[in-house]
Design a protein around this motif. Structure first.
Motif, PDB file in Angstrom:
ATOM      1  N   TRP A 139      31.884  40.035  42.037  1.00  0.00           N
ATOM      2  CA  TRP A 139      32.471  40.757  43.158  1.00  0.00           C
ATOM      3  C   TRP A 139      33.375  41.854  42.607  1.00  0.00           C
ATOM      4  CZ3 TRP A 139      31.141  41.088  47.972  1.00  0.00           C
ATOM      5  CH2 TRP A 139      30.574  40.003  48.652  1.00  0.00           C
ATOM      6  N   ASP A 140      33.166  43.070  43.085  1.00  0.00           N
ATOM      7  CA  ASP A 140      34.084  44.205  42.862  1.00  0.00           C
ATOM      8  C   ASP A 140      34.218  44.686  41.428  1.00  0.00           C
ATOM      9  OD1 ASP A 140      34.721  44.587  45.549  1.00  0.00           O
ATOM     10  OD2 ASP A 140      36.268  43.037  45.486  1.00  0.00           O
ATOM     11  N   VAL A 177      26.995  46.323  49.422  1.00  0.00           N
ATOM     12  CA  VAL A 177      28.314  46.355  50.062  1.00  0.00           C
ATOM     13  C   VAL A 177      28.226  45.571  51.357  1.00  0.00           C
ATOM     14  CG1 VAL A 177      29.077  48.538  49.068  1.00  0.00           C
ATOM     15  CG2 VAL A 177      27.759  48.558  51.181  1.00  0.00           C
ATOM     16  N   GLU A 178      29.360  45.067  51.808  1.00  0.00           N
ATOM     17  CA  GLU A 178      29.378  44.323  53.058  1.00  0.00           C
ATOM     18  C   GLU A 178      29.055  45.255  54.225  1.00  0.00           C
ATOM     19  OE1 GLU A 178      33.141  42.266  53.170  1.00  0.00           O
ATOM     20  OE2 GLU A 178      32.228  40.535  52.197  1.00  0.00           O
ATOM     21  N   SER A 237      36.271  43.093  55.667  1.00  0.00           N
ATOM     22  CA  SER A 237      36.587  43.598  54.335  1.00  0.00           C
ATOM     23  C   SER A 237      35.501  44.589  53.944  1.00  0.00           C
ATOM     24  CB  SER A 237      36.664  42.457  53.320  1.00  0.00           C
ATOM     25  OG  SER A 237      35.410  41.818  53.196  1.00  0.00           O
ATOM     26  N   SER A 238      35.698  45.271  52.848  1.00  0.00           N
ATOM     27  CA  SER A 238      34.713  46.271  52.415  1.00  0.00           C
ATOM     28  C   SER A 238      34.333  46.023  50.955  1.00  0.00           C
ATOM     29  CB  SER A 238      35.280  47.690  52.590  1.00  0.00           C
ATOM     30  OG  SER A 238      36.504  47.815  51.875  1.00  0.00           O
ATOM     31  N   ASN A 239      34.154  44.760  50.620  1.00  0.00           N
ATOM     32  CA  ASN A 239      33.842  44.405  49.242  1.00  0.00           C
ATOM     33  C   ASN A 239      32.435  44.802  48.857  1.00  0.00           C
ATOM     34  OD1 ASN A 239      36.362  43.160  48.848  1.00  0.00           O
ATOM     35  ND2 ASN A 239      35.630  41.255  49.743  1.00  0.00           N
ATOM     36  N   LYS A 240      32.247  44.934  47.576  1.00  0.00           N
ATOM     37  CA  LYS A 240      30.911  45.162  47.034  1.00  0.00           C
ATOM     38  C   LYS A 240      30.620  44.071  46.007  1.00  0.00           C
ATOM     39  CE  LYS A 240      32.406  48.250  43.302  1.00  0.00           C
ATOM     40  NZ  LYS A 240      32.007  47.377  42.177  1.00  0.00           N
ATOM     41  N   GLY A 241      29.365  43.845  45.764  1.00  0.00           N
ATOM     42  CA  GLY A 241      28.979  42.841  44.789  1.00  0.00           C
ATOM     43  C   GLY A 241      27.812  43.317  43.957  1.00  0.00           C
ATOM     44  N   SER A 260      35.480  50.880  50.934  1.00  0.00           N
ATOM     45  CA  SER A 260      36.590  51.507  50.233  1.00  0.00           C
ATOM     46  C   SER A 260      36.099  52.644  49.353  1.00  0.00           C
ATOM     47  CB  SER A 260      37.302  50.467  49.369  1.00  0.00           C
ATOM     48  OG  SER A 260      36.435  50.018  48.338  1.00  0.00           O
ATOM     49  N   SER A 297      34.324  51.281  46.376  1.00  0.00           N
ATOM     50  CA  SER A 297      32.955  50.843  46.654  1.00  0.00           C
ATOM     51  C   SER A 297      32.018  52.035  46.783  1.00  0.00           C
ATOM     52  CB  SER A 297      32.921  50.002  47.930  1.00  0.00           C
ATOM     53  OG  SER A 297      33.617  48.789  47.754  1.00  0.00           O
TER      54      SER A 297
END
Length: 204
Positions: A144-145, A114-115, A121-125, A22, A25
């Protein structure tokens, strides 16, 4: 026929969105300390980079149907390349993991990932480690996020006491994936300096 074309356009659009991180991200790298530069991290001497740090999860939990108490026997591995790239949950057999970057602040390793591409999904951690010594790290925070905060650190350590007290040990490994072939390194938004990125791309 029209319905088929409309459906095709819809699913192609969904697939395209799922395959790219995203805007949020991407910006979390471009406009933060996690943006990438080819200049080596001077603090890298505090940890090892020719291998990975492995954490063994031996906690009990409920699983299966009917649910029963079982002992987890999972390993979570983290790679810290000398150039500042990072791999979260590295699989030494499949060479799979979540790509990102890291930097060291005194006794703390701060990493963001990032995934992978093609994820649903396009999450980041963000995950932080305390350096116990060069061979040993301790996980001290995970979000997360959202950027890590003092409240997040306290929350993680109180809600995950067993995991917080688990230490990861360094494992030498001479077959790490080539960091120059990382899909993330090939993205302009991952870099701090667009000019540096263009020089690197031309040299490939």
């Amino acid at each position: 026929m029209k319905i088929t074309i409309v459906n095709l356009i819809f699913w192609v659009s969904i697939f395209a969105l799922c395959c790219h991180p995203s805007r949020q991200s991407r910006d979390s790298f471009t406009f933060s300390k996690y943006c990438y530069t080819a200049t080596n991290n001077q603090e890298i001497t505090k940890i090892y980079s020719k291998g990975y740090y492995s954490f063994h999860d031996s906690t009990y939990g409920m699983s299966g149907y009917p649910s029963r108490l079982t002992l987890s026997n999972s390993y979570y591995n983290y790679v810290f390349y000398a150039d500042g790239q990072f791999i979260m949950n590295f699989d030494p057999i499949l060479h799979y993991g979540f790509r990102g970057s890291y930097f060291i602040n005194e006794d703390t390793v701060k990493a963001q990932f990032v995934e992978p591409l093609h994820s649903m999904s396009s999450n980041k951690g963000e995950i932080w480690f305390k350096i116990i010594d060069k061979n040993t790290l301790q996980r001290i925070g995970f979000t997360w996020d959202e950027p890590m905060s003092d409240a997040d650190l306290k929350r993680y350590q109180s809600k995950n006491p067993k995991e917080f007290q688990t230490y990861g040990n360094f494992v030498e490994y001479d077959s790490l994936p080539d960091p120059n072939k990382s899909w993330l390194k090939k993205r302009k938004w991952f870099w701090c300096d667009e000019k540096e990125y263009r020089v690197w791309r031309k040299g490939k």
